[in-house]
Scaffold this active site. Structure first.
Site, PDB file in Angstrom:
ATOM      1  N   HIS A 202     -30.631  15.876  23.249  1.00 35.11           N
ATOM      2  CA  HIS A 202     -29.795  16.105  22.063  1.00 35.11           C
ATOM      3  C   HIS A 202     -28.735  15.030  21.880  1.00 35.11           C
ATOM      4  O   HIS A 202     -28.059  14.989  20.861  1.00 35.11           O
ATOM      5  CB  HIS A 202     -29.093  17.464  22.136  1.00 35.11           C
ATOM      6  CG  HIS A 202     -27.951  17.498  23.110  1.00 35.11           C
ATOM      7  ND1 HIS A 202     -28.129  17.628  24.454  1.00 35.11           N
ATOM      8  CD2 HIS A 202     -26.625  17.368  22.927  1.00 35.11           C
ATOM      9  CE1 HIS A 202     -26.960  17.602  25.052  1.00 35.11           C
ATOM     10  NE2 HIS A 202     -26.014  17.437  24.161  1.00 35.11           N
TER      11      HIS A 202
HETATM   12  C1  UD1 Z   1     -22.142  18.593  20.461  1.00 29.95           C
HETATM   13  C2  UD1 Z   1     -21.199  17.740  21.303  1.00 29.95           C
HETATM   14  C3  UD1 Z   1     -21.913  17.271  22.573  1.00 29.95           C
HETATM   15  C4  UD1 Z   1     -22.513  18.440  23.316  1.00 29.95           C
HETATM   16  C5  UD1 Z   1     -23.385  19.265  22.375  1.00 29.95           C
HETATM   17  C6  UD1 Z   1     -23.842  20.498  23.102  1.00 29.95           C
HETATM   18  C7  UD1 Z   1     -19.539  16.389  20.076  1.00 29.95           C
HETATM   19  C8  UD1 Z   1     -19.196  15.042  19.595  1.00 29.95           C
HETATM   20  N1  UD1 Z   1     -20.781  16.540  20.580  1.00 29.95           N
HETATM   21  O1  UD1 Z   1     -23.214  17.752  20.065  1.00 29.95           O
HETATM   22  O2  UD1 Z   1     -20.985  16.627  23.408  1.00 29.95           O
HETATM   23  O3  UD1 Z   1     -23.300  17.935  24.348  1.00 29.95           O
HETATM   24  O4  UD1 Z   1     -22.614  19.664  21.237  1.00 29.95           O
HETATM   25  O5  UD1 Z   1     -25.001  21.020  22.578  1.00 29.95           O
HETATM   26  O6  UD1 Z   1     -18.730  17.278  20.020  1.00 29.95           O
HETATM   27  N2  UD1 Z   1     -26.492  21.608  14.067  1.00 29.95           N
HETATM   28  C9  UD1 Z   1     -27.202  22.686  13.627  1.00 29.95           C
HETATM   29  N3  UD1 Z   1     -26.758  23.933  13.977  1.00 29.95           N
HETATM   30  C10 UD1 Z   1     -25.645  24.138  14.732  1.00 29.95           C
HETATM   31  C11 UD1 Z   1     -24.920  23.021  15.171  1.00 29.95           C
HETATM   32  C12 UD1 Z   1     -25.369  21.766  14.829  1.00 29.95           C
HETATM   33  O7  UD1 Z   1     -28.208  22.572  12.931  1.00 29.95           O
HETATM   34  O8  UD1 Z   1     -25.307  25.304  15.030  1.00 29.95           O
HETATM   35  C13 UD1 Z   1     -26.983  20.262  13.689  1.00 29.95           C
HETATM   36  C14 UD1 Z   1     -26.291  19.708  12.451  1.00 29.95           C
HETATM   37  O9  UD1 Z   1     -27.217  18.969  11.737  1.00 29.95           O
HETATM   38  C15 UD1 Z   1     -25.264  18.776  13.050  1.00 29.95           C
HETATM   39  C16 UD1 Z   1     -25.959  18.261  14.310  1.00 29.95           C
HETATM   40  O10 UD1 Z   1     -26.723  19.368  14.776  1.00 29.95           O
HETATM   41  O11 UD1 Z   1     -24.899  17.734  12.184  1.00 29.95           O
HETATM   42  C17 UD1 Z   1     -25.001  17.813  15.397  1.00 29.95           C
HETATM   43  O12 UD1 Z   1     -24.089  18.877  15.713  1.00 29.95           O
HETATM   44  P1  UD1 Z   1     -22.656  18.549  16.359  1.00 29.95           P
HETATM   45  O13 UD1 Z   1     -21.953  19.790  16.695  1.00 29.95           O
HETATM   46  O14 UD1 Z   1     -21.948  17.577  15.506  1.00 29.95           O
HETATM   47  O15 UD1 Z   1     -23.043  17.766  17.656  1.00 29.95           O
HETATM   48  P2  UD1 Z   1     -24.066  18.143  18.824  1.00 29.95           P
HETATM   49  O16 UD1 Z   1     -25.182  17.155  18.792  1.00 29.95           O
HETATM   50  O17 UD1 Z   1     -24.409  19.576  18.786  1.00 29.95           O
HETATM   51  N1  UDP Z   2     -28.704  25.644  27.458  1.00 30.06           N
HETATM   52  C1  UDP Z   2     -29.177  26.857  26.991  1.00 30.06           C
HETATM   53  N2  UDP Z   2     -30.295  26.859  26.202  1.00 30.06           N
HETATM   54  C2  UDP Z   2     -30.965  25.720  25.864  1.00 30.06           C
HETATM   55  C3  UDP Z   2     -30.474  24.484  26.352  1.00 30.06           C
HETATM   56  C4  UDP Z   2     -29.341  24.474  27.139  1.00 30.06           C
HETATM   57  O1  UDP Z   2     -28.606  27.908  27.290  1.00 30.06           O
HETATM   58  O2  UDP Z   2     -31.978  25.813  25.133  1.00 30.06           O
HETATM   59  C5  UDP Z   2     -27.472  25.635  28.268  1.00 30.06           C
HETATM   60  C6  UDP Z   2     -27.612  24.964  29.613  1.00 30.06           C
HETATM   61  O3  UDP Z   2     -27.976  25.896  30.603  1.00 30.06           O
HETATM   62  C7  UDP Z   2     -26.214  24.407  29.854  1.00 30.06           C
HETATM   63  C8  UDP Z   2     -25.717  24.116  28.467  1.00 30.06           C
HETATM   64  O4  UDP Z   2     -26.519  24.851  27.566  1.00 30.06           O
HETATM   65  O5  UDP Z   2     -25.358  25.372  30.437  1.00 30.06           O
HETATM   66  C9  UDP Z   2     -25.830  22.641  28.232  1.00 30.06           C
HETATM   67  O6  UDP Z   2     -25.603  22.379  26.900  1.00 30.06           O
HETATM   68  P1  UDP Z   2     -26.024  21.011  26.214  1.00 30.06           P
HETATM   69  O7  UDP Z   2     -27.106  20.355  26.974  1.00 30.06           O
HETATM   70  O8  UDP Z   2     -26.256  21.336  24.796  1.00 30.06           O
HETATM   71  O9  UDP Z   2     -24.656  20.182  26.281  1.00 30.06           O
HETATM   72  P2  UDP Z   2     -23.994  19.205  27.366  1.00 30.06           P
HETATM   73  O10 UDP Z   2     -23.932  19.908  28.662  1.00 30.06           O
HETATM   74  O11 UDP Z   2     -24.822  17.960  27.401  1.00 30.06           O
HETATM   75  O12 UDP Z   2     -22.664  18.918  26.776  1.00 30.06           O
END
Ligand code: UD1
Ligand code: UDP
Length: 364
Positions: A202
């Site tokens: 992601h």
């Molecule tokens: C965010 C965090 C990242 C973390 C991740 C956990 C920042 C900069 N990034 O990344 O550090 O590892 O969360 O999963 O804060 N979207 C959906 N549904 C949702 C949320 C997001 O469809 O509920 C889509 C949208 O198109 C959005 C994109 O995902 O633009 C990115 O979402 P965003 O919250 O900006 O960043 P993450 O990639 O989720």
């Molecule tokens: N996780 C989850 N379901 C998923 C993928 C990840 O519950 O389908 C959990 C995972 O166990 C971990 C957390 O989400 O605790 C990690 O989140 P993510 O990889 O989105 O973010 P990061 O840790 O890189 O910030």
């Protein structure tokens, strides 16, 4: 002591639940920024984990970094005016973390950062900016490891630093057995213990770069076992939009994101995991699942040094080759504590925050 905890993204719901439990009867306000809003990225965690429903959901949603962070700052500032907390507790390195940090730092509220002192040393990564800035305006810094404490010292931060261990370890230990007993995810996905590889992707650097994403898909398609990939919505969207990736091979099982219990079960049963997640690298380490990290650097260097994790970047050949290799690991260090980080955090808050003026409390 009144505590305002800020969460917003999936990993923060996981990190916050052991802390919420340890806070017990302390007065608290749980704020969800709304950064994650899809049921499978948000509600599912509140339904299955012992974390209270948020008192406030700011409903900020997606947007550019500027839009998202600015909206959170404005809304969180209103919450601070209304609730007058003593402490703002923020987790990790997302935009929700930075927004909470900036609001607390500019108000008469102590800022406490859980997962302080981590660095990738890659300033192109948005999370790196979030963590550096948050650490530099925090009053209390809860570091997961000795190295994190040293990193902070190297940047001149020594006051208010407490090595407490990793709250993700607490979370994992709390659910591991329940996941083994209750999760039916393997049956549902038609997989068997030790007979599949789990993958997650992601990170913006991988999803927003078509060449990297194509290399990851090619590497996973060539893996020695079938691959289960619960895909973040941004990955699903990027795969659809990518012109050169083509059809996803049958050996790569793309599914929706799963809840925490199911994810822990999948990780526990996997022969290997391939990921660009921060949290998943550590969880793999705790569950003895060798990890292939599809990034050039990691904040969790101890897992690499211990031989349980290998950094391969977005290189198709390196991904498939490392998913096939033997991980020769003999001993296992415990660099991130032994599962009582949340208790340590709360005991430290009780000792250092309270009726004392902010400066005295922090020095205490
Ligand atoms: C965010 C965090 C990242 C973390 C991740 C956990 C920042 C900069 N990034 O990344 O550090 O590892 O969360 O999963 O804060 N979207 C959906 N549904 C949702 C949320 C997001 O469809 O509920 C889509 C949208 O198109 C959005 C994109 O995902 O633009 C990115 O979402 P965003 O919250 O900006 O960043 P993450 O990639 O989720
Ligand atoms: N996780 C989850 N379901 C998923 C993928 C990840 O519950 O389908 C959990 C995972 O166990 C971990 C957390 O989400 O605790 C990690 O989140 P993510 O990889 O989105 O973010 P990061 O840790 O890189 O910030």
């Amino acid at each position: 002591m009144k505590i305002c905890s800020v969460v917003g993204a999936r990993p923060q719901f996981v990190k916050a639940f052991p802390v919420a439990e340890a806070l017990g009867a302390h007065e608290r306000v749980l704020v969800h920024t709304g950064q994650h809003y899809d049921r499978k990225l948000s509600d599912v965690f509140f339904e299955e984990l012992p974390i209270p429903e948020p008192d406030v959901n700011l409903g900020v949603g997606s947007g550019t970094h500027a839009e998202q962070t600015a909206a959170m700052i404005e809304e969180l500032d209103t919450v601070v005016t209304r609730e007058s907390p003593d402490v703002m507790l923020v987790y990790g390195d997302t935009n929700s973390t930075l927004a909470g940090a900036l609001v607390a730092a500019k108000r008469d509220v102590q800022l406490a950062h859980v997962e302080a002192g981590l660095r990738s040393d890659n300033r192109a990564m948005p999370e790196e900016i979030n963590r550096v800035l948050t650490d530099h305006c925090s009053d209390l810094l809860f570091a997961p490891s000795e190295r994190a404490v040293e990193t902070l010292a190297g940047e001149g931060i020594t006051d208010g630093v407490h090595e407490v261990g990793d709250v993700t370890c607490d979370a994992l230990l709390a659910v591991r057995e329940r996941a083994r007993e209750r999760s039916r995810v393997l049956d549902r996905l038609g997989q068997e213990d030790g007979e599949y590889i789990l993958a997650t992707v992601h990170r913006a650097a991988n999803t927003e770069n078509e060449d990297r994403l194509a290399a990851i898909v090619a590497g996973l398609a060539d893996a020695p076992l079938p691959v289960v990939l619960p895909a973040h919505p941004r990955t699903t969207a990027a795969l659809k939009a990518a012109e050169d990736i083509g059809a996803i091979p049958d050996s790569l099982q793309l599914v929706d994101p799963v809840g925490y219990l199911d994810f822990v079960r999948l990780l526990d049963g996997a022969e290997r995991v391939a990921t660009d997640s921060g949290g998943v690298q550590k969880e793999a380490f705790y569950l003895d699942t060798p990890c292939v990290t599809m990034r050039e650097e990691t904040e969790w260097v101890e897992t690499v040094e211990a031989g349980w994790n290998v950094l391969v970047g977005a290189d198709a050949d390196a991904i498939s080759r490392n998913l096939d290799r033997r991980f020769a690991v003999s001993t296992k260090p415990q660099p991130y504590g032994d599962g009582d980080a949340a208790e340590r955090i709360v005991r430290t808050l009780e000792r250092t925050v309270g009726t004392a003026p902010v400066e005295d409390a922090v020095r205490g």
